[in-house]
Design a protein around this motif. Sequence first.
Motif, PDB file in Angstrom:
ATOM      1  N   ASN A  72       3.976 -18.597 113.149  1.00  0.00           N
ATOM      2  CA  ASN A  72       2.679 -18.868 112.538  1.00  0.00           C
ATOM      3  C   ASN A  72       2.142 -20.239 112.901  1.00  0.00           C
ATOM      4  OD1 ASN A  72       2.353 -16.526 110.457  1.00  0.00           O
ATOM      5  ND2 ASN A  72       4.487 -17.182 110.413  1.00  0.00           N
TER       6      ASN A  72
ATOM      7  N   HIS B 279       6.010 -24.604 104.580  1.00  0.00           N
ATOM      8  CA  HIS B 279       7.398 -24.516 104.098  1.00  0.00           C
ATOM      9  C   HIS B 279       8.333 -24.484 105.304  1.00  0.00           C
ATOM     10  CE1 HIS B 279       6.327 -20.360 104.877  1.00  0.00           C
ATOM     11  NE2 HIS B 279       7.579 -19.966 104.727  1.00  0.00           N
TER      12      HIS B 279
ATOM     13  N   ASP C 200       9.765 -19.549 111.198  1.00  0.00           N
ATOM     14  CA  ASP C 200       8.514 -19.011 111.766  1.00  0.00           C
ATOM     15  C   ASP C 200       7.313 -19.910 111.470  1.00  0.00           C
ATOM     16  OD1 ASP C 200       9.029 -18.047 109.077  1.00  0.00           O
ATOM     17  OD2 ASP C 200       7.309 -16.714 109.261  1.00  0.00           O
ATOM     18  N   HIS C 201       7.575 -21.073 110.827  1.00  0.00           N
ATOM     19  CA  HIS C 201       6.504 -22.035 110.549  1.00  0.00           C
ATOM     20  C   HIS C 201       6.767 -23.413 111.162  1.00  0.00           C
ATOM     21  CE1 HIS C 201       4.448 -19.360 107.657  1.00  0.00           C
ATOM     22  NE2 HIS C 201       5.647 -18.814 107.664  1.00  0.00           N
TER      23      HIS C 201
ATOM     24  N   ASP D   7       2.897 -16.203 102.924  1.00  0.00           N
ATOM     25  CA  ASP D   7       4.249 -16.422 102.426  1.00  0.00           C
ATOM     26  C   ASP D   7       4.251 -16.674 100.925  1.00  0.00           C
ATOM     27  OD1 ASP D   7       4.046 -17.418 105.343  1.00  0.00           O
ATOM     28  OD2 ASP D   7       6.171 -16.962 105.099  1.00  0.00           O
TER      29      ASP D   7
ATOM     30  N   HIS E  15       6.828 -11.738  99.914  1.00  0.00           N
ATOM     31  CA  HIS E  15       5.557 -11.651 100.639  1.00  0.00           C
ATOM     32  C   HIS E  15       4.606 -10.673  99.959  1.00  0.00           C
ATOM     33  CE1 HIS E  15       6.862 -13.940 104.193  1.00  0.00           C
ATOM     34  NE2 HIS E  15       8.049 -13.378 104.012  1.00  0.00           N
TER      35      HIS E  15
ATOM     36  N   HIS F 240      -0.039 -12.893 108.629  1.00  0.00           N
ATOM     37  CA  HIS F 240       1.407 -12.781 108.419  1.00  0.00           C
ATOM     38  C   HIS F 240       1.844 -11.334 108.203  1.00  0.00           C
ATOM     39  CE1 HIS F 240       5.438 -14.075 107.470  1.00  0.00           C
ATOM     40  NE2 HIS F 240       5.111 -15.361 107.546  1.00  0.00           N
TER      41      HIS F 240
HETATM   42 ZN   LIG Z   1       6.516 -16.890 107.276  1.00  0.00          ZN
END
Ligand SMILES: [Zn+2]
Length: 260
Positions: A13, A56, A60-61, A140, A188, A213
Amino acid sequence: MECATLFSGSSGNCIYVGTESTKVLVDAGHSGKRIVQALSELHIDIKEIQALLVTHEHIDHIKGLGVLSRRYHIPIYASPKTWTELACIGEVDEQNKREYDYGMEIGDLKLEFFKTCHDAVQPVGIAFFHQDGEIGIATDTGCVTAGMKKVLAGANALIFEANHDEQMLKNGPYPYPLKKRIAGDRGHLSNRTAGEALTELITGDTRQVVLAHLSEVNNTPQIAFNSVAETLRETGILDAVDLTVAPRYAAHPLIKIKRL
Ligand SMILES: [Zn+2]
Ligand SMILES: [Zn+2]
């Protein structure tokens, strides 16, 4: 004021938000190289980016976070507890380690944060305010709280999570504990809960809603779109907004917000 998702989904992301004079990224969840490339497709030079804002610590971030900060000397901003979980990004210049602050501004962007419900140490969503309007970002999160609604309601553009189709998750291949985690209060948002929340967040000022997402296994862009569109149609607000889905591996077309 403008924004675009560069990548979106559990594979990575990154969201660009900018004005004429201020440009930032929210998360950096792909390799530095791919983020630079995706930005250049929107005709933005990575050297124009003034801040890397972390929601966070999930991989994936943050995958490209350390590299981008070191290579281009860009400050990283994160919540205090999130910083304790960022050792994996490698050494970062002390002066580029910054904490979120109440009422903080970067250039001509004013930031407001809200807590998300997610299995990370101190996860946040972010809304950006400018004379042109408001852009709100919430992914998220396993639930939509009153605090989130307060900040996001009436945003001119919303980038909002629609992670999974509840039936696909239930019947899909994930092991039970993972299914439970995703569907839980700290997981999620499903397409259904996203649609319901959006009926409360969209006002006459809202122009654009980007569903973001998406799960690769438990959703498809078409299913997410149809589910949310149906809920918005039922409440008579679908025609008032441009509803789109953030591409997984490519940039969303640039969204421009201008005060009418
Ligand atoms: Zn995520
Ligand atoms: Zn996460």
